[in-house]
Design a protein around this motif. Structure first.
Motif, PDB file in Angstrom:
ATOM      1  N   MET A   1     -25.473  -8.501  40.274  1.00  0.00           N
ATOM      2  CA  MET A   1     -26.508  -9.521  40.326  1.00  0.00           C
ATOM      3  C   MET A   1     -26.084 -10.823  39.670  1.00  0.00           C
ATOM      4  O   MET A   1     -25.408 -10.824  38.645  1.00  0.00           O
ATOM      5  CB  MET A   1     -27.774  -9.014  39.616  1.00  0.00           C
ATOM      6  CG  MET A   1     -28.936  -9.968  39.704  1.00  0.00           C
ATOM      7  SD  MET A   1     -30.469  -9.343  38.977  1.00  0.00           S
ATOM      8  CE  MET A   1     -29.992  -9.033  37.301  1.00  0.00           C
ATOM      9  N   SER A   2     -26.539 -11.921  40.277  1.00  0.00           N
ATOM     10  CA  SER A   2     -26.472 -13.231  39.632  1.00  0.00           C
ATOM     11  C   SER A   2     -27.913 -13.695  39.434  1.00  0.00           C
ATOM     12  O   SER A   2     -28.779 -13.486  40.287  1.00  0.00           O
ATOM     13  CB  SER A   2     -25.668 -14.224  40.469  1.00  0.00           C
ATOM     14  OG  SER A   2     -26.168 -14.305  41.775  1.00  0.00           O
ATOM     15  N   HIS A   3     -28.145 -14.298  38.267  1.00  0.00           N
ATOM     16  CA  HIS A   3     -29.487 -14.691  37.848  1.00  0.00           C
ATOM     17  C   HIS A   3     -29.448 -16.170  37.482  1.00  0.00           C
ATOM     18  O   HIS A   3     -28.693 -16.564  36.588  1.00  0.00           O
ATOM     19  CB  HIS A   3     -29.882 -13.840  36.632  1.00  0.00           C
ATOM     20  CG  HIS A   3     -31.232 -14.145  36.072  1.00  0.00           C
ATOM     21  ND1 HIS A   3     -32.332 -13.387  36.352  1.00  0.00           N
ATOM     22  CD2 HIS A   3     -31.647 -15.124  35.236  1.00  0.00           C
ATOM     23  CE1 HIS A   3     -33.371 -13.884  35.707  1.00  0.00           C
ATOM     24  NE2 HIS A   3     -32.976 -14.943  35.024  1.00  0.00           N
ATOM     25  N   PHE A   4     -30.238 -16.989  38.191  1.00  0.00           N
ATOM     26  CA  PHE A   4     -30.253 -18.429  37.975  1.00  0.00           C
ATOM     27  C   PHE A   4     -31.592 -18.838  37.384  1.00  0.00           C
ATOM     28  O   PHE A   4     -32.640 -18.426  37.883  1.00  0.00           O
ATOM     29  CB  PHE A   4     -30.060 -19.177  39.301  1.00  0.00           C
ATOM     30  CG  PHE A   4     -28.796 -18.823  40.016  1.00  0.00           C
ATOM     31  CD1 PHE A   4     -27.635 -19.536  39.789  1.00  0.00           C
ATOM     32  CD2 PHE A   4     -28.757 -17.771  40.915  1.00  0.00           C
ATOM     33  CE1 PHE A   4     -26.453 -19.214  40.453  1.00  0.00           C
ATOM     34  CE2 PHE A   4     -27.587 -17.439  41.581  1.00  0.00           C
ATOM     35  CZ  PHE A   4     -26.440 -18.163  41.341  1.00  0.00           C
ATOM     36  N   THR A   5     -31.553 -19.656  36.344  1.00  0.00           N
ATOM     37  CA  THR A   5     -32.763 -20.203  35.756  1.00  0.00           C
ATOM     38  C   THR A   5     -32.729 -21.714  35.896  1.00  0.00           C
ATOM     39  O   THR A   5     -31.760 -22.359  35.478  1.00  0.00           O
ATOM     40  CB  THR A   5     -32.887 -19.814  34.273  1.00  0.00           C
ATOM     41  OG1 THR A   5     -32.815 -18.382  34.154  1.00  0.00           O
ATOM     42  CG2 THR A   5     -34.207 -20.295  33.695  1.00  0.00           C
TER      43      THR A   5
ATOM     44  N   ASN B   1     -29.752 -13.093  43.006  1.00  0.00           N
ATOM     45  CA  ASN B   1     -29.002 -12.596  44.158  1.00  0.00           C
ATOM     46  C   ASN B   1     -28.503 -11.220  43.766  1.00  0.00           C
ATOM     47  O   ASN B   1     -27.740 -11.098  42.803  1.00  0.00           O
ATOM     48  CB  ASN B   1     -27.807 -13.481  44.474  1.00  0.00           C
ATOM     49  CG  ASN B   1     -28.145 -14.931  44.790  1.00  0.00           C
ATOM     50  OD1 ASN B   1     -27.252 -15.739  44.914  1.00  0.00           O
ATOM     51  ND2 ASN B   1     -29.404 -15.307  44.918  1.00  0.00           N
ATOM     52  N   ALA B   2     -28.934 -10.190  44.488  1.00  0.00           N
ATOM     53  CA  ALA B   2     -28.563  -8.828  44.128  1.00  0.00           C
ATOM     54  C   ALA B   2     -27.833  -8.141  45.271  1.00  0.00           C
ATOM     55  O   ALA B   2     -28.223  -8.242  46.431  1.00  0.00           O
ATOM     56  CB  ALA B   2     -29.801  -8.022  43.753  1.00  0.00           C
ATOM     57  N   LEU B   3     -26.775  -7.447  44.912  1.00  0.00           N
ATOM     58  CA  LEU B   3     -26.013  -6.610  45.833  1.00  0.00           C
ATOM     59  C   LEU B   3     -26.387  -5.165  45.524  1.00  0.00           C
ATOM     60  O   LEU B   3     -26.218  -4.706  44.395  1.00  0.00           O
ATOM     61  CB  LEU B   3     -24.508  -6.832  45.622  1.00  0.00           C
ATOM     62  CG  LEU B   3     -23.563  -5.907  46.365  1.00  0.00           C
ATOM     63  CD1 LEU B   3     -23.763  -5.983  47.870  1.00  0.00           C
ATOM     64  CD2 LEU B   3     -22.116  -6.235  45.992  1.00  0.00           C
ATOM     65  N   SER B   4     -26.933  -4.482  46.522  1.00  0.00           N
ATOM     66  CA  SER B   4     -27.360  -3.101  46.286  1.00  0.00           C
ATOM     67  C   SER B   4     -26.819  -2.187  47.369  1.00  0.00           C
ATOM     68  O   SER B   4     -26.312  -2.629  48.393  1.00  0.00           O
ATOM     69  CB  SER B   4     -28.888  -3.011  46.219  1.00  0.00           C
ATOM     70  OG  SER B   4     -29.456  -3.422  47.450  1.00  0.00           O
ATOM     71  N   GLU B   5     -26.958  -0.912  47.101  1.00  0.00           N
ATOM     72  CA  GLU B   5     -26.469   0.117  48.006  1.00  0.00           C
ATOM     73  C   GLU B   5     -27.646   0.922  48.515  1.00  0.00           C
ATOM     74  O   GLU B   5     -28.558   1.259  47.761  1.00  0.00           O
ATOM     75  CB  GLU B   5     -25.500   1.020  47.243  1.00  0.00           C
ATOM     76  CG  GLU B   5     -24.707   1.943  48.112  1.00  0.00           C
ATOM     77  CD  GLU B   5     -23.649   2.687  47.311  1.00  0.00           C
ATOM     78  OE1 GLU B   5     -23.692   3.933  47.302  1.00  0.00           O
ATOM     79  OE2 GLU B   5     -22.797   2.019  46.705  1.00  0.00           O
ATOM     80  N   GLY B   6     -27.621   1.228  49.820  1.00  0.00           N
ATOM     81  CA  GLY B   6     -28.687   2.010  50.426  1.00  0.00           C
ATOM     82  C   GLY B   6     -28.136   3.292  51.014  1.00  0.00           C
ATOM     83  O   GLY B   6     -27.008   3.710  50.690  1.00  0.00           O
TER      84      GLY B   6
ATOM     85  N   PHE C   1     -32.233 -11.615  47.906  1.00  0.00           N
ATOM     86  CA  PHE C   1     -32.491 -12.805  47.085  1.00  0.00           C
ATOM     87  C   PHE C   1     -33.970 -12.775  46.711  1.00  0.00           C
ATOM     88  O   PHE C   1     -34.829 -12.609  47.581  1.00  0.00           O
ATOM     89  CB  PHE C   1     -32.196 -14.087  47.849  1.00  0.00           C
ATOM     90  CG  PHE C   1     -30.733 -14.380  48.065  1.00  0.00           C
ATOM     91  CD1 PHE C   1     -29.735 -13.462  47.770  1.00  0.00           C
ATOM     92  CD2 PHE C   1     -30.353 -15.598  48.584  1.00  0.00           C
ATOM     93  CE1 PHE C   1     -28.389 -13.744  47.982  1.00  0.00           C
ATOM     94  CE2 PHE C   1     -29.014 -15.908  48.800  1.00  0.00           C
ATOM     95  CZ  PHE C   1     -28.028 -14.973  48.502  1.00  0.00           C
ATOM     96  N   THR C   2     -34.247 -12.919  45.420  1.00  0.00           N
ATOM     97  CA  THR C   2     -35.622 -13.012  44.950  1.00  0.00           C
ATOM     98  C   THR C   2     -35.823 -14.372  44.305  1.00  0.00           C
ATOM     99  O   THR C   2     -34.902 -14.937  43.710  1.00  0.00           O
ATOM    100  CB  THR C   2     -35.963 -11.909  43.928  1.00  0.00           C
ATOM    101  OG1 THR C   2     -35.170 -12.080  42.751  1.00  0.00           O
ATOM    102  CG2 THR C   2     -35.726 -10.527  44.507  1.00  0.00           C
ATOM    103  N   TYR C   3     -37.037 -14.869  44.448  1.00  0.00           N
ATOM    104  CA  TYR C   3     -37.375 -16.195  43.925  1.00  0.00           C
ATOM    105  C   TYR C   3     -38.699 -16.119  43.176  1.00  0.00           C
ATOM    106  O   TYR C   3     -39.647 -15.501  43.658  1.00  0.00           O
ATOM    107  CB  TYR C   3     -37.544 -17.203  45.068  1.00  0.00           C
ATOM    108  CG  TYR C   3     -36.321 -17.387  45.911  1.00  0.00           C
ATOM    109  CD1 TYR C   3     -35.427 -18.410  45.655  1.00  0.00           C
ATOM    110  CD2 TYR C   3     -36.061 -16.543  46.990  1.00  0.00           C
ATOM    111  CE1 TYR C   3     -34.292 -18.591  46.442  1.00  0.00           C
ATOM    112  CE2 TYR C   3     -34.934 -16.718  47.783  1.00  0.00           C
ATOM    113  CZ  TYR C   3     -34.062 -17.746  47.496  1.00  0.00           C
ATOM    114  OH  TYR C   3     -32.954 -17.907  48.275  1.00  0.00           O
TER     115      TYR C   3
END
Length: 165
Positions: free
Chosen positions: A91-95, A104-109, A118-120
């Motif tokens: 994950m990268s976390h921007f403030t 921005n998250a990279l995950s596995e399914g 991407f979450t905002y």
């Protein structure tokens, strides 16, 4: 004032054998590049500079310039200072200065498929809750989330083809 929360997820790889599969390592390297050079991934930015980097590269203070011709943005033509924290390898976390947060998250399914989310959490100070403007802002920011994820995946593929990941 509202805090607008939106998120979008898309699989990184597809079943088309003509499109090369990106590895977890390639995707993460691309997300690290995105933290340092966002204009290579986000069309609304046309320039950037790293102001400070520390903690073995896991903390980056950057400024990104919003393209002057981006009429729909009140930030057009301005520099935005962002703090970025990298949580390798997921994950990268921007403030942002106003308290807005982007992740921005990279995950596995299932089947070890890789997904980019991407979450905002946008702080919109000039919009009141439960108004037509709030509804329009949510729709606009959801479109931004979709285009940002898809654009990042396209940029990752291009960088991989150029052997830059």
């Amino acid at each position: 004032m509202i805090t607008l929360n939106v998120a979008y997820t898309e699989p990184v790889n597809c079943s088309d054998p003509c499109i090369p599969t990106l590895t977890r390592e390639q995707i993460w390297k691309g997300l690290e590049l995105k933290a340092r050079c966002p204009q290579d991934f986000i069309p609304s930015f046309d320039n950037s500079r790293v102001i400070e980097e520390r903690d073995d590269g896991s903390y980056i203070l950057r400024e990104a310039h919003v393209a002057s011709d981006l009429r729909e943005s009140p930030m057009a033509g301005k520099w935005i200072r962002e703090e970025c924290r990298l949580y390798r390898p997921i994950m990268s976390h921007f403030t942002l200065p106003d308290g807005s947060i982007i992740q921005n998250a990279l995950s596995e399914g299932p089947g070890q498929d890789l997904y980019l989310t991407f979450t905002y959490q946008w702080k919109l100070f000039d919009i009141e809750p439960k108004t037509k403007e709030a509804e329009m802002a949510r729709d606009d920011h959801m479109k931004l989330a979709v285009s940002s994820v898809q654009g990042t995946i396209r940029a990752l593929r291009k960088l991989a083809e150029e052997h830059r990941l």
